[in-house]
Design an enzyme around this catalytic site. Sequence first.
Site, short mmCIF file in Angstrom:
data_model
loop_
_atom_site.label_atom_id
_atom_site.label_comp_id
_atom_site.label_asym_id
_atom_site.label_seq_id
_atom_site.Cartn_x
_atom_site.Cartn_y
_atom_site.Cartn_z
N GLY A 75 -5.32 -38.37 -28.79
CA GLY A 75 -4.23 -37.87 -29.10
C GLY A 75 -3.44 -37.06 -28.10
O GLY A 75 -2.52 -36.06 -28.39
N GLN B 233 2.58 -34.08 -29.41
CA GLN B 233 3.24 -32.87 -29.07
C GLN B 233 2.28 -31.66 -28.63
O GLN B 233 2.47 -31.03 -27.67
CB GLN B 233 3.82 -32.29 -30.41
CG GLN B 233 5.06 -31.18 -30.32
CD GLN B 233 5.34 -30.24 -31.72
OE1 GLN B 233 4.58 -30.55 -32.57
NE2 GLN B 233 6.26 -29.56 -31.36
N ASP C 9 -5.16 -41.53 -25.34
CA ASP C 9 -4.42 -41.89 -26.49
C ASP C 9 -4.16 -43.09 -26.79
O ASP C 9 -5.08 -43.90 -26.09
CB ASP C 9 -2.93 -41.27 -26.41
CG ASP C 9 -2.22 -40.83 -27.63
OD1 ASP C 9 -2.02 -41.65 -28.43
OD2 ASP C 9 -1.83 -39.60 -27.68
N ILE C 10 -3.74 -43.73 -27.95
CA ILE C 10 -3.70 -45.04 -28.28
C ILE C 10 -2.63 -45.69 -27.26
O ILE C 10 -3.18 -47.11 -27.21
CB ILE C 10 -3.30 -45.22 -29.84
CG1 ILE C 10 -3.70 -46.73 -30.34
CG2 ILE C 10 -1.71 -44.95 -30.02
CD1 ILE C 10 -3.76 -46.69 -31.75
N ARG C 11 -1.72 -45.18 -26.89
CA ARG C 11 -1.12 -45.69 -25.75
C ARG C 11 -0.77 -44.72 -24.57
O ARG C 11 -0.79 -43.55 -24.79
CB ARG C 11 0.33 -46.53 -26.04
CG ARG C 11 1.13 -45.61 -27.02
CD ARG C 11 2.22 -46.44 -27.63
NE ARG C 11 1.85 -47.01 -28.74
CZ ARG C 11 1.79 -46.50 -30.21
NH1 ARG C 11 2.18 -45.18 -30.22
NH2 ARG C 11 1.48 -47.06 -31.10
N ASP D 241 -8.24 -46.00 -29.21
CA ASP D 241 -7.75 -45.64 -30.70
C ASP D 241 -9.02 -44.98 -31.20
O ASP D 241 -10.27 -45.14 -31.42
CB ASP D 241 -7.71 -47.07 -31.00
CG ASP D 241 -7.51 -47.27 -32.69
OD1 ASP D 241 -7.56 -46.12 -33.30
OD2 ASP D 241 -7.49 -48.21 -33.20
N TYR E 61 -0.41 -35.68 -46.35
CA TYR E 61 -0.85 -34.85 -45.17
C TYR E 61 -1.82 -33.61 -45.48
O TYR E 61 -2.64 -33.38 -45.04
CB TYR E 61 0.45 -34.42 -44.24
CG TYR E 61 0.19 -33.69 -43.17
CD1 TYR E 61 -0.55 -34.47 -41.90
CD2 TYR E 61 0.69 -32.44 -42.94
CE1 TYR E 61 -0.80 -33.44 -40.87
CE2 TYR E 61 0.51 -31.80 -41.82
CZ TYR E 61 -0.11 -32.20 -40.85
OH TYR E 61 -0.61 -31.36 -39.72
N LYS F 160 -5.29 -32.73 -44.95
CA LYS F 160 -6.14 -31.45 -44.03
C LYS F 160 -6.84 -30.59 -44.94
O LYS F 160 -7.89 -30.24 -44.52
CB LYS F 160 -4.59 -30.50 -43.74
CG LYS F 160 -3.81 -31.39 -42.71
CD LYS F 160 -4.85 -31.18 -41.29
CE LYS F 160 -4.09 -32.26 -40.13
NZ LYS F 160 -4.79 -32.27 -39.09
C1 AKB Z 1 4.23 -30.84 -40.11
O1 AKB Z 1 5.80 -30.65 -40.26
O2 AKB Z 1 4.01 -31.91 -40.72
C2 AKB Z 1 3.39 -30.42 -39.12
C3 AKB Z 1 2.60 -29.31 -39.55
C4 AKB Z 1 3.20 -27.88 -40.40
O3 AKB Z 1 1.46 -29.49 -40.05
N1 AKB Z 1 4.45 -29.63 -37.97
#
Ligand code: AKB
Length: 313
Positions: free
Chosen positions: A9, A13, A35-37, A53, A143, A147
């Site tokens: 990756g 960013q 990276d994937i691309r 990938d 997300y 995590k």
């Molecule tokens: C997001 O906003 O998803 C990320 C993070 C806080 O992990 N920047």
Amino acid sequence: MHHKILILGACGQIGTELTIALREQHGVDNVVASDIRATDDAVMNAGPFEILDATDLHALEDVIMHYEIETVYLMAAMLSGTAEKFPMKAWSLNMDTLFHVLNLAKDKKISKIFWPSSIAVFGPDTPKENTPQLCIMAPSSVYGMSKLAGEGWCQYYHLKYGVDVRSLRYPGLISWKTQPGGGTTDYAVDIFHKAIEDGAYESFLSPETTLPMMYMEDAIRATLSIMESESSTLKKGMAYNVSAMSFNPQELAHAIRKQRPEFQISYAPDFRQSIADSWPDNVSDIEAQKDWQWKPQFYLEDMVKDMLLHLNR
Ligand code: AKB
């Protein structure tokens, strides 16, 4: 002799700036970006680059064997906003890639891992202020769930198999070199681009949504520092809270207006508002301070000045 590093990756960013920093530190040839691309970023392509990938275990293993990689930085992930739209895809991307690198380390094919966690591990029942390392987590975003689960697996692989995996709970990251993609904290980068292009910005978070944030320079320093730390107090396998600054869209607009008095902000909260509402206002990083001497260098005013200075150019 420098050991070999692989970044998964690398065009994202954090990955972009991390690649540059690691190449400066370890030498261009010792840091393989993937990276994937591909992007046409000249800096990125100044050293070894592989289209890869990270969910493809065989392809990943081939690259690791080919370059004799010892350390992997797993920066490929789907962030909070996009993950709400594609929950299953987010879960597989975020978890499969982590299992791949953890298992490669367990099988002694690599020796060290960096895996980024996030303030998204916290949820609506978490204390909002000075959030400790360990407390009620119960994240409400896809997300955040990925995590928190990832943190548990890192701990498990460390305790059970001795895997050297290091991790930080990144706050929202702000950078002039690279754009974020799909996160809830992205407004804090978009706002600068719009301030310069249009003199106005419509925020997708409400004026008083306070979140923990960090300038990318500090985030890269924290990452390199935890990876280099030989400290006996460093807890491998644990994702550390790291803190730098904390502000809301209204306060950020105010700081931008000190440099650009004509700047206007308006508000149109969208689906990301509820994600942001579930995250802390600011976190305590006392453990990172004690265990590996973490200290940020950028606060709101310096960050705003630096962002506007660079983006103006
Ligand atoms: C997001 O906003 O998803 C990320 C993070 C806080 O992990 N920047």
